[in-house]
Design an enzyme around this catalytic site. Structure first.
Site, PDB file in Angstrom:
ATOM      1  N   VAL A 108       0.839  -1.204   0.000  1.00 13.65           N
ATOM      2  CA  VAL A 108       0.000   0.000   0.000  1.00 13.65           C
ATOM      3  C   VAL A 108       0.871   1.250   0.000  1.00 13.65           C
ATOM      4  CG1 VAL A 108      -1.946  -1.161   1.128  1.00 13.65           C
ATOM      5  CG2 VAL A 108      -0.213  -0.056   2.550  1.00 13.65           C
ATOM      6  N   HIS A 124      -4.342  -4.469  -2.146  1.00  6.50           N
ATOM      7  CA  HIS A 124      -4.645  -4.076  -0.762  1.00  6.50           C
ATOM      8  C   HIS A 124      -4.836  -2.563  -0.623  1.00  6.50           C
ATOM      9  CE1 HIS A 124      -2.752  -8.036   0.991  1.00  6.50           C
ATOM     10  NE2 HIS A 124      -3.919  -8.224   0.409  1.00  6.50           N
ATOM     11  N   CYS A 152     -14.112  14.221   5.642  1.00  8.15           N
ATOM     12  CA  CYS A 152     -14.610  14.534   4.301  1.00  8.15           C
ATOM     13  C   CYS A 152     -15.352  15.870   4.368  1.00  8.15           C
ATOM     14  CB  CYS A 152     -15.554  13.396   3.897  1.00  8.15           C
ATOM     15  SG  CYS A 152     -16.350  13.599   2.311  1.00  8.15           S
ATOM     16  N   PRO A 214      14.974 -13.697   0.227  1.00 10.14           N
ATOM     17  CA  PRO A 214      16.167 -14.209   0.924  1.00 10.14           C
ATOM     18  C   PRO A 214      15.845 -15.387   1.831  1.00 10.14           C
ATOM     19  CG  PRO A 214      15.603 -11.974   1.681  1.00 10.14           C
ATOM     20  CD  PRO A 214      14.695 -12.289   0.536  1.00 10.14           C
TER      21      PRO A 214
END
Ligand code: OAD
Length: 250
Positions: A108, A124, A152, A214
């Site tokens: 994200v 995601h 908002c 790894p």
């Protein structure tokens, strides 16, 4: 011959792929200084997911959740895409018109987009977007808000436009159809522990599947090859081999 060299040799022997799909997880951003979720220094070591990354946690304490996201957003704003992000953006431009390509990311952090990737499914979500919890409208949300938690214009709370635990993934059907059509799937830097993303590799039918990580993961046994390297040490070489394979067939 090491595993990376073996994979490059294998790529030279395959038919030109018609569809290449890449799946990335937090490990692709580790060398940009962004902490992964699990493992040494992982984010979930200090924070309990159910306290921060669930709709219930947000309903209970939106300020705490936003403070955690602002801490991560600050860290990522200061980070730069690394050579693995850059190599993926280069590959997308390089193979345009030569084969199908898409990049599915669980991240994200927006670093793939900042590096120039555009054929991107951020399954995601992206924490530099926000969504009104009442209207559901999305907006770009790059800067630190003047007050937390942000609201908002309609007065309702804004939330990070990310998928939290227990929430549906709108883009998963698209990601599944990409995976099931892949001739080559490259999976970089994911622990393979969070579904449904971790199930995507099992959808590849007979194609070549390559892991770059790894460490061994629960999915390692399912890949044609696992390269035990960091993302920046192996990604560009694998993508260059794939691009050469396509070029020799044009
Ligand atoms: P994890 O933190 O679970 O796993 C990171 C993986 O990256 C591990 O397997 C590491 O071995 C590997 N890794 C570390 N450094 C690396 C490097 N330099 N190069 C390549 N790989 C490296 O992260 P994810 O698998 O992405 O979900 O986690 C999946 C999901 O769990 C996240 O998307 C997030 C989290 O909960 C949501 O937020 C919904």
């Amino acid at each position: 011959m090491n595993e990376l060299e073996r994979v490059i040799e294998d790529i030279e022997g395959i038919d030109a792929p018609e569809r290449v799909v890449v799946l990335t997880g937090a490990g692709v951003s580790a060398e940009s200084g962004v902490p992964t979720f699990r493992g040494a220094g992982g984010l979930w070591k200090d924070f309990r997911p159910e306290e921060l990354a669930t709709p219930e946690a947000f309903a209970r304490d939106p300020l705490l959740v936003w403070q955690w996201y602002e801490w991560r957003r600050d860290l990522i704003r200061a980070a730069q895409p690394n050579d693995a992000h850059a190599a993926l953006a280069w590959f997308e431009r390089e193979v345009e018109g030569a084969c199908g390509y898409s990049l599915v990311t669980q991240n994200v952090d927006g670093l793939h987009r900042r590096a120039g990737s555009r054929r991107l499914l951020e399954i995601h979500g992206n924490m530099f977007r926000a969504r009104c919890i009442r209207e559901g409208t999305r907006r770009e949300f790059p800067d630190s808000p003047a007050e937390l938690p942000p609201r908002c214009t309609c007065g309702s709370l804004l939330r990070p436009d990310v998928v939290w635990f227990g929430e549906p993934i709108d883009l998963i059907a698209d990601a599944m159809s990409e995976a099931s059509a892949a001739d080559v799937m490259l999976v970089i830097g994911t622990s393979g522990t969070v579904y449904p993303a971790a199930g995507l590799v099992s959808l590849v039918r007979g194609g070549m599947t390559i892991e770059i990580n790894p460490d061994e993961t629960p999915l390692s046994g399912a890949f044609s090859s696992s390269i035990r390297s960091s993302a920046t040490a192996a990604t560009r070489a694998v993508l260059e081999a794939l691009a050469r394979r396509l070029a020799s067939c044009r």
